[in-house]
Design an enzyme around this catalytic site. Structure first.
Site, PDB file in Angstrom:
ATOM      1  N   HIS A   1      -4.147  -5.211  -1.816  1.00 51.23           N
ATOM      2  CA  HIS A   1      -3.741  -5.154  -0.412  1.00 51.23           C
ATOM      3  C   HIS A   1      -3.675  -6.540   0.224  1.00 51.23           C
ATOM      4  O   HIS A   1      -3.835  -6.675   1.437  1.00 51.23           O
ATOM      5  CB  HIS A   1      -4.707  -4.265   0.377  1.00 51.23           C
ATOM      6  CG  HIS A   1      -4.739  -2.853  -0.098  1.00 51.23           C
ATOM      7  ND1 HIS A   1      -5.765  -1.983   0.209  1.00 51.23           N
ATOM      8  CD2 HIS A   1      -3.872  -2.139  -0.868  1.00 51.23           C
ATOM      9  CE1 HIS A   1      -5.534  -0.808  -0.355  1.00 51.23           C
ATOM     10  NE2 HIS A   1      -4.397  -0.883  -1.006  1.00 51.23           N
TER      11      HIS A   1
ATOM     12  N   GLU B   1      -1.741   4.616 -10.595  1.00 50.86           N
ATOM     13  CA  GLU B   1      -1.589   3.189 -10.298  1.00 50.86           C
ATOM     14  C   GLU B   1      -2.734   2.358 -10.887  1.00 50.86           C
ATOM     15  O   GLU B   1      -3.523   1.758 -10.141  1.00 50.86           O
ATOM     16  CB  GLU B   1      -1.487   2.968  -8.791  1.00 50.86           C
ATOM     17  CG  GLU B   1      -2.552   3.657  -7.946  1.00 50.86           C
ATOM     18  CD  GLU B   1      -2.411   3.326  -6.472  1.00 50.86           C
ATOM     19  OE1 GLU B   1      -2.435   2.127  -6.124  1.00 50.86           O
ATOM     20  OE2 GLU B   1      -2.273   4.272  -5.681  1.00 50.86           O
TER      21      GLU B   1
ATOM     22  N   GLU C   1       5.040   0.172  -6.559  1.00 49.77           N
ATOM     23  CA  GLU C   1       4.306  -1.047  -6.896  1.00 49.77           C
ATOM     24  C   GLU C   1       4.600  -1.405  -8.346  1.00 49.77           C
ATOM     25  O   GLU C   1       4.525  -0.550  -9.231  1.00 49.77           O
ATOM     26  CB  GLU C   1       2.801  -0.837  -6.665  1.00 49.77           C
ATOM     27  CG  GLU C   1       2.494  -0.454  -5.212  1.00 49.77           C
ATOM     28  CD  GLU C   1       1.036  -0.096  -4.961  1.00 49.77           C
ATOM     29  OE1 GLU C   1       0.194  -0.363  -5.851  1.00 49.77           O
ATOM     30  OE2 GLU C   1       0.742   0.455  -3.892  1.00 49.77           O
TER      31      GLU C   1
END
Length: 426
Positions: free
Chosen positions: A257, A383, A287
């Site tokens: 982040h 992820e 992503e």
């Protein structure tokens, strides 16, 4: 629709208020208003969809003997009413009873909250402190038990609730509402699927903008602009807000982040592509790991190990699998390669009404401590990420991210942008 003690915008109250020193002054401004300005706007879902959500919540309220629920979070208010507020330091609410669903909004927004609410809206004014709580009191109609989101209520708000609502018994509804949100409807899945395609548009815009000497912010801006234009085309009735991009390079890839910076890209950089279109409060994400130029041997080894973990995770998303079991299998993969210590967070999470500042469905995260069993209608990501500290061979953050819809016999991957070294060496 008029409430008792609710004044229309054109009316004037004749009572008196006391100033700080005790003297009387005319109360020429109302505490609450009904501002039905313009026509109702098209909402992201059908009225029957919102009615279904409210019916499920009211069934829970009936079983729990809770006559009124006071929702205060952005995600729950949007989920049950369609209205996504902009707080700017002011409180908002959606009060739900067995017969009514009413949003409570600040006068600064005027008629927009009513236009974007599936049913009613009451506006509170700033002219007298705690008019918000006076509006909530009217709507709860003297209920002796009220539901609140305990994870969203500050100590200050809890004290004011007790003061203005007569110290009712308080019941936490956060877990019950989260459980309802975790299983998506057909309409939600359709929106999320279209939004995932918008994220792919942002991914291609990033790939096209990457070159040595370009700043992270310039690459991110190209992707954000491309997604917002795509949302405007695909969702012309939506409010365009909150779409963002994180594009990181080199050392900046170490955190998932990390904000965008003005760092200029250099040949040999590891890159992290992250696009986040926001549509009516619904979040999707793409992503990917990329390299600017050929990665060295150790970087390639780490990248391929993470891609293998990603593909293992994709294969495990199916009804009947638990989040903790999926996590354990991916952990075993990394442990067999001596890479488990480079993992920094869970392997996936739920999708729906959420953003980077509201709405996480914590009961559906792929982590060791979550035993939720996947079922059809859930939407989750896979992820995996490895982060190798600066100064070590292959340093950087490696992450791939796809979104999957759990179906009756397996899952459907709704992310289209390719991953891995065969596609993402620029």
């Amino acid at each position: 629709m008029q409430l008792s003690n609710t004044t229309p915008a054109t009316a004037t109250s004749r009572s008196s208020l006391r100033t700080k020193n005790g003297s009387a002054r005319p109360a020429s401004r109302p505490r609450t208003l009904n501002l039905e300005n313009g026509d109702k706007a098209p909402l992201p879902f059908s009225k029957s969809e919102y009615q279904s959500r409210l019916t499920r919540l009211r069934t829970w309220m009936d079983h729990a003997d809770v006559p009124a629920v006071i929702l205060t979070s952005m995600h729950n208010i949007a989920y049950y009413s369609g209205f996504l507020y902009c707080s700017f330091g002011r409180p908002y609410a959606c009060v739900i009873t067995q017969s009514r669903c009413t949003t409570v909004s600040a006068n600064i927004d005027y008629g927009q909250p009513w236009r974007r609410s599936v049913e009613d809206n009451v506006v509170y004014t700033d002219w007298e402190r705690n008019n918000y709580w006076r509006a909530v009191k009217q709507l709860t109609m003297g209920a002796k038990r009220v539901g609140v989101e305990a994870d969203h209520m500050t100590l200050d708000a809890s004290l004011l609730l007790a003061q203005y609502l007569g110290q009712p018994e308080v019941v936490d509804v956060a877990a019950a509402t989260m459980k309802q949100r975790m299983v998506k409807s057909a309409e939600e899945i359709e929106l999320i699927t279209k939004a995932a395609a918008v994220a792919d548009v942002g991914g291609y815009a990033i790939r096209d903008a990457i070159k040595a000497g370009t700043r992270e912010i310039d690459v991110a801006a190209a992707a954000r602009n491309a997604m917002e234009m795509e949302i405007a085309d695909q969702f012309p009735d939506s409010e365009l807000r909150d779409t963002w991009v994180w594009f990181q390079s080199g050392l900046n890839t170490d955190g998932a982040h990390n904000p965008v910076t003005t760092r200029k890209l250099e040949s040999g950089d590891i890159l992290s592509l992250n696009t986040f279109p926001m549509i009516s409060g619904y979040y999707t994400a793409l992503e990917r790991t990329l390299f600017l130029g050929e990665p060295d041997a150790e970087s390639m080894k780490l990248w391929e190990a993470n891609v293998a973990a990603h593909e293992l995770g994709l294969s495990l998303i199916k009804p009947g699998a638990s989040c903790s079991q999926i996590c354990a299998e991916i952990n075993a993969h990394f442990e067999s390669l001596g890479l488990l210590d480079y993992r920094t967070f869970g392997y996936g999470h739920s999708f729906g009404v959420l953003s980077h500042y509201y709405g996480r469905e914590a009961g559906l995260e792929i982590r060791e401590d979550i035993d939720t069993v996947l079922e059809p209608g859930m939407v989750v990501s896979i992820e995996p990420m490895l982060t190798v500290p600066n100064g070590k061979p292959g340093a950087g953050g490696y992450r791939e991210h796809d979104i999957l819809v759990v179906e009756a016999a397996g899952s459907k991957n709704i992310t289209g942008f390719p991953y891995g070294p065969a596609h993402n060496i620029v």
